[in-house]
Scaffold this active site. Structure first.
Site, PDB file in Angstrom:
ATOM      1  N   TRP A 102     -13.401  -8.970  -4.380  1.00 45.19           N
ATOM      2  CA  TRP A 102     -12.035  -8.781  -4.889  1.00 45.19           C
ATOM      3  C   TRP A 102     -11.911  -9.174  -6.352  1.00 45.19           C
ATOM      4  CZ3 TRP A 102      -9.630  -5.287  -2.505  1.00 45.19           C
ATOM      5  CH2 TRP A 102      -9.743  -5.146  -1.122  1.00 45.19           C
ATOM      6  N   ASP A 173      -5.454 -15.284  -7.154  1.00 46.14           N
ATOM      7  CA  ASP A 173      -5.313 -14.319  -6.065  1.00 46.14           C
ATOM      8  C   ASP A 173      -5.448 -15.091  -4.748  1.00 46.14           C
ATOM      9  OD1 ASP A 173      -5.509 -12.349  -4.163  1.00 46.14           O
ATOM     10  OD2 ASP A 173      -7.142 -11.235  -5.125  1.00 46.14           O
ATOM     11  N   LYS A 197      -2.356 -10.452   5.042  1.00 44.21           N
ATOM     12  CA  LYS A 197      -3.446 -11.306   5.498  1.00 44.21           C
ATOM     13  C   LYS A 197      -2.879 -12.512   6.261  1.00 44.21           C
ATOM     14  CE  LYS A 197      -6.433  -8.693   3.298  1.00 44.21           C
ATOM     15  NZ  LYS A 197      -6.760  -8.757   1.884  1.00 44.21           N
TER      16      LYS A 197
HETATM   17  C1  LIG Z   1      -7.175  -7.817   0.743  1.00 46.45           C
HETATM   18  C2  LIG Z   1      -7.301  -8.450  -0.580  1.00 46.45           C
HETATM   19  C3  LIG Z   1      -6.895  -7.799  -1.758  1.00 46.45           C
HETATM   20  C4  LIG Z   1      -6.394  -6.376  -1.755  1.00 46.45           C
HETATM   21  O1  LIG Z   1      -5.205  -6.287  -1.098  1.00 46.45           O
HETATM   22  P1  LIG Z   1      -4.449  -4.914  -0.800  1.00 46.45           P
HETATM   23  O2  LIG Z   1      -3.118  -5.422  -0.374  1.00 46.45           O
HETATM   24  O3  LIG Z   1      -5.200  -4.204   0.266  1.00 46.45           O
HETATM   25  O4  LIG Z   1      -4.385  -4.147  -2.063  1.00 46.45           O
HETATM   26  C5  LIG Z   1      -6.990  -8.486  -2.941  1.00 46.45           C
HETATM   27  N1  LIG Z   1      -7.470  -9.738  -2.989  1.00 46.45           N
HETATM   28  C6  LIG Z   1      -7.878 -10.386  -1.886  1.00 46.45           C
HETATM   29  C7  LIG Z   1      -8.382 -11.783  -2.011  1.00 46.45           C
HETATM   30  C8  LIG Z   1      -7.799  -9.768  -0.649  1.00 46.45           C
HETATM   31  O5  LIG Z   1      -8.202 -10.407   0.451  1.00 46.45           O
END
Ligand SMILES: *Cc1c(COP(=O)(O)O)cnc(C)c1O
Length: 359
Positions: A102, A173, A197
């Site tokens: 990511w 993030d 998530k």
């Molecule tokens: C899943 C994820 C993303 C991307 O997320 P989307 O909502 O699918 O665009 C970005 N960063 C991390 C750490 C993730 O787990």
């Protein structure tokens, strides 16, 4: 049907009482005779939903008054574009720690949009089994901020301590460990997390950003514009009404559980059960450096791709869902988000134990 446990990395498991409540009030939201799926985002009913969600999030994370809580669409991926557009308007340049998939996606998106990216450290050559760190001598004055993936969903690593010796605002993030463990918001210039998530259904992305970083930037799409969304209370255009409502219910549920600190000790206990099992197993193993191991995403493998697939297949037959690893790395992965009960983790361990005995 016997009990099913969902170990998916995302969309992930939600608290059972929240799903029940959604079902119960789906036909008539708060006695209005209308469903949450059909009410106006300009109604007082929804204004209360969004204001309560903000307040509950502020309480849970102890968000200081000089930060804005914003709701966007476009997921974590949307923020890979929004963050540089909003926060790198001065030097058009950002710094980044390459901790995995990511982080690399964030890197590539910024490059695509014409920003320069300084990769300060990378653990790619260690297969991302440990985290990259900032050297204390780092002195990059021309970067607008530092991007760090706080929890690496695919590689199963987490920065449990935030150590930012630079003067750069930290952009975190937290998509996959938002509200799973305690962080101090004031260590960050901006935090973002896609809800699906660890917070709610897909469709809404949380941004928490410090006031002094909010600048009017020309030529940025309105739907990614932090200062515009701050001014309009995230109601510039139609927001993802249902997702914000459902995330709001999860926030209320979290408060009822005792908040982030209680959640963190629950998550620590459960992930320790799993890592303890893996560390003594003769069939399964986790290769992540122990101090960097994630509480929310545990990766593991037998070392044999075909056998891993068989494990995932047999797990499904036992109601243990979605333990196949991400397609980019293979292997196996179990995600223990806030709503995962201890009985689910125990069932998984029992299953893996039995599988090991048979092989
Ligand atoms: C899943 C994820 C993303 C991307 O997320 P989307 O909502 O699918 O665009 C970005 N960063 C991390 C750490 C993730 O787990």
């Amino acid at each position: 049907m016997s009990t099913v446990y969902n170990f998916s990395a995302g969309p992930g498991v939600l608290p059972a009482p929240v799903i029940k409540q959604i079902q119960k009030e789906l036909t008539s939201f708060h006695g209005s005779g209308m469903s949450i799926l059909e009410i106006s985002h300009r109604s007082t009913l929804f204004e209360n939903v969004i204001d309560n969600a903000k307040q509950d999030l502020k309480d849970l994370m102890q968000v200081p008054d000089n930060y804005q809580i914003l709701f966007f669409q476009g997921g974590g991926t949307g923020q890979f574009a929004a963050a540089p557009m909003n926060l790198a308007s001065k030097h058009h340049r950002l710094a980044l720690l390459d901790s995995g998939h990511w982080a690399s996606k964030a890197h590539d998106e910024a490059i695509k949009l014409g920003y320069q990216v300084d990769v300060l450290d990378s653990t790619k050559s260690e297969h991302y089994h440990e985290l990259p760190h900032l050297s204390l001598t780092f002195n990059q004055k021309n970067d607008d901020y530092l991007h760090v993936t706080i929890n690496n969903t695919i590689e199963g690593t987490t920065y449990h301590q935030i150590n930012n010796p630079t003067h750069l605002p930290l952009v975190g993030d937290m998509s996959s460990n938002f509200l799973a463990e305690r962080y101090s918001v004031k260590d960050f210039g901006m935090i973002f997390a896609g809800a699906q998530k660890n917070l709610g259904p897909a469709g809404v992305t949380i941004v928490i950003v410090r006031d002094d970083l909010l600048k009017k930037v020309p030529k940025i799409p309105s739907i990614l514009d932090y200062s515009l969304f701050a001014k309009k209370n995230s109601l510039y255009n139609t927001p993802p009404v249902f997702s914000i409502y459902a995330a709001g219910l999860v926030l209320k549920w979290l408060k009822k559980q005792g908040g982030v600190d209680v959640m963190e000790s629950h998550n620590r206990k459960q992930s320790k059960m799993m890592y303890d099992f893996l560390d003594q197993s003769k069939l399964f193993r986790n290769d992540v450096k122990p101090s960097d191991r994630s509480l929310t995403n545990t990766i593991f493998t037998t070392g044999d791709q075909k056998l891993d697939l068989q494990v995932a297949k047999e797990a499904t037959q036992h109601g243990l869902m979605s333990i196949k690893g991400h397609r980019s790395v293979g292997g196996l992965r179990a995600s223990f988000y806030n709503a995962m009960p201890t009985a689910g983790v125990q069932s998984l361990i029992d299953f893996l134990h039995d599988f090991e005995k048979k092989h």
